[in-house]
Design an enzyme around this catalytic site. Structure first.
Site, PDB file in Angstrom:
ATOM      1  CG  PHE A 122       9.714 157.131  -8.058  1.00 23.02           C
ATOM      2  CD1 PHE A 122       9.441 158.197  -7.212  1.00 23.02           C
ATOM      3  CD2 PHE A 122      10.440 157.371  -9.215  1.00 23.02           C
ATOM      4  CE1 PHE A 122       9.895 159.480  -7.505  1.00 23.02           C
ATOM      5  CE2 PHE A 122      10.901 158.656  -9.523  1.00 23.02           C
ATOM      6  CZ  PHE A 122      10.626 159.702  -8.664  1.00 23.02           C
ATOM      7  CB  VAL A 123       4.846 156.614 -11.806  1.00 14.67           C
ATOM      8  CG1 VAL A 123       4.219 155.255 -11.581  1.00 14.67           C
ATOM      9  CG2 VAL A 123       4.177 157.655 -10.917  1.00 14.67           C
ATOM     10  CG  ASP A 131      10.790 165.164 -12.634  1.00 10.17           C
ATOM     11  OD1 ASP A 131       9.706 165.198 -12.006  1.00 10.17           O
ATOM     12  OD2 ASP A 131      11.848 165.613 -12.182  1.00 10.17           O
ATOM     13  CE  LYS A 152      10.648 172.822 -14.853  1.00  9.84           C
ATOM     14  NZ  LYS A 152      12.030 172.376 -14.659  1.00  9.84           N
ATOM     15  N   GLY A 153       4.885 168.990 -14.370  1.00 12.50           N
ATOM     16  CA  GLY A 153       4.485 167.614 -14.660  1.00 12.50           C
ATOM     17  C   GLY A 153       3.303 167.424 -15.581  1.00 12.50           C
ATOM     18  CE  LYS A 182       2.841 157.213  -6.060  1.00 13.22           C
ATOM     19  NZ  LYS A 182       4.210 157.463  -5.560  1.00 13.22           N
ATOM     20  CD  GLU A 211      -0.443 168.581  -9.976  1.00 12.54           C
ATOM     21  OE1 GLU A 211       0.222 168.101 -10.911  1.00 12.54           O
ATOM     22  OE2 GLU A 211       0.076 169.139  -8.997  1.00 12.54           O
ATOM     23  CG  ASP A 212       2.167 165.364 -12.943  1.00 14.87           C
ATOM     24  OD1 ASP A 212       1.749 166.255 -12.167  1.00 14.87           O
ATOM     25  OD2 ASP A 212       3.322 164.939 -12.897  1.00 14.87           O
ATOM     26  NE  ARG A 229       9.903 167.545 -16.048  1.00 15.76           N
ATOM     27  CZ  ARG A 229       9.380 167.638 -14.825  1.00 15.76           C
ATOM     28  NH1 ARG A 229       8.215 167.118 -14.557  1.00 15.76           N
ATOM     29  NH2 ARG A 229      10.056 168.247 -13.862  1.00 15.76           N
ATOM     30  CG  ASP A 280       2.946 160.802  -3.860  1.00 18.45           C
ATOM     31  OD1 ASP A 280       2.629 160.311  -2.759  1.00 18.45           O
ATOM     32  OD2 ASP A 280       3.928 160.395  -4.495  1.00 18.45           O
TER      33      ASP A 280
HETATM   34  C1  PRP Z   1       4.780 166.666  -8.613  1.00 21.26           C
HETATM   35  C2  PRP Z   1       3.435 166.615  -9.302  1.00 21.26           C
HETATM   36  C3  PRP Z   1       2.519 167.278  -8.313  1.00 21.26           C
HETATM   37  C4  PRP Z   1       3.140 166.917  -6.972  1.00 21.26           C
HETATM   38  C5  PRP Z   1       2.356 165.802  -6.362  1.00 21.26           C
HETATM   39  O1  PRP Z   1       5.347 167.914  -8.815  1.00 21.26           O
HETATM   40  O2  PRP Z   1       3.454 167.280 -10.538  1.00 21.26           O
HETATM   41  O3  PRP Z   1       2.488 168.681  -8.469  1.00 21.26           O
HETATM   42  O4  PRP Z   1       4.467 166.488  -7.250  1.00 21.26           O
HETATM   43  O5  PRP Z   1       2.906 165.419  -5.138  1.00 21.26           O
HETATM   44  P1  PRP Z   1       2.191 165.671  -3.749  1.00 21.26           P
HETATM   45  O6  PRP Z   1       0.764 165.269  -3.888  1.00 21.26           O
HETATM   46  O7  PRP Z   1       2.946 164.739  -2.803  1.00 21.26           O
HETATM   47  O8  PRP Z   1       2.373 167.092  -3.342  1.00 21.26           O
HETATM   48  P2  PRP Z   1       6.872 168.273  -8.475  1.00 21.26           P
HETATM   49  O9  PRP Z   1       6.921 169.038  -7.182  1.00 21.26           O
HETATM   50  O10 PRP Z   1       7.725 167.041  -8.567  1.00 21.26           O
HETATM   51  O11 PRP Z   1       7.230 169.289  -9.625  1.00 21.26           O
HETATM   52  P3  PRP Z   1       7.161 169.051 -11.216  1.00 21.26           P
HETATM   53  O12 PRP Z   1       5.699 168.973 -11.587  1.00 21.26           O
HETATM   54  O13 PRP Z   1       7.813 170.277 -11.752  1.00 21.26           O
HETATM   55  O14 PRP Z   1       7.901 167.790 -11.547  1.00 21.26           O
END
Ligand code: PRP
Length: 179
Positions: A154-155, A161, A45-46, A133, A101-102, A167, A105
């Protein structure tokens, strides 16, 4: 829920300024490569806010597709166990795909997605992330466009979210202390 302590990391104005530059760069790069149309793959969703704003700065024809991925659940650390929560609706065969992607990490979600896309017979794949990151990456990734490199904060906000909330904030903020 108690209101969290949030420090603004990137204001709405700063975000929009960076998006404009990113959109221009993306447009120029595809134009120079002779690519006339792309498919923007928004990772839900991000990245729904980032994608919506970024595409308004991309000056070549584009289609939008969406995929839902989840790895964190309600946790703050990636489980590494990435699941597709919503499949891509249309074929990506022969398309030049820009994954949006948002945040990257650990990189595990993007690594999973690249593997997932392997069977889709795309013509090319580029990756654009708003936030990265670098010190947290657990795996090498071919990232083409990065909005901002950040430390291990932690953003939340602007699509990101905490337990499903925040969000809708127009800025990216850092959560401080206990939450
Ligand atoms: C978040 C973000 C990326 C992922 C990054 O998604 O949107 O998809 O985490 O983290 P990583 O590099 O450690 O894998 P999340 O799984 O929280 O789902 P969301 O987008 O629905 O919030």
């Amino acid at each position: 829920m108690q209101k969290p302590k949030l420090d603004v990391l990137y204001s709405a104005a700063t975000l929009q300024q960076r998006l404009e530059a990113l959109g221009q760069q993306i447009t120029e790069d595809y134009q120079q490569a002779g690519i006339e149309e792309i498919c923007v793959l928004c990772v839900l969703k991000g990245s729904f806010l980032f994608t919506a704003d970024l595409i308004r700065h991309i000056g070549i024809p584009l289609r939008c597709e969406f995929i839902g991925l989840s790895s964190y659940g309600n946790a703050q650390v990636s489980s590494g166990n990435v699941v597709v929560t919503q499949a891509i609706q249309n074929s990506l065969e022969g398309q030049d795909v820009l994954v949006v992607e948002d945040i990257i990490d650990s990189g595990l979600s993007m690594h999973f997605l690249l593997q997932h896309l392997q069977e889709k017979k795309t013509r090319s794949i580029k990756i654009c992330t708003l936030l990265l990151k670098p010190d947290h990456l657990k795996i090498k990734l071919p990232i083409d466009y990065t909005g901002f490199e950040i430390a291990n904060h932690f953003v939340v906000g602007y699509g990101l979210d905490f337990k499903g909330l925040y969000r809708n904030l127009p800025y990216v903020g850092v959560m401080r202390g206990e939450h």
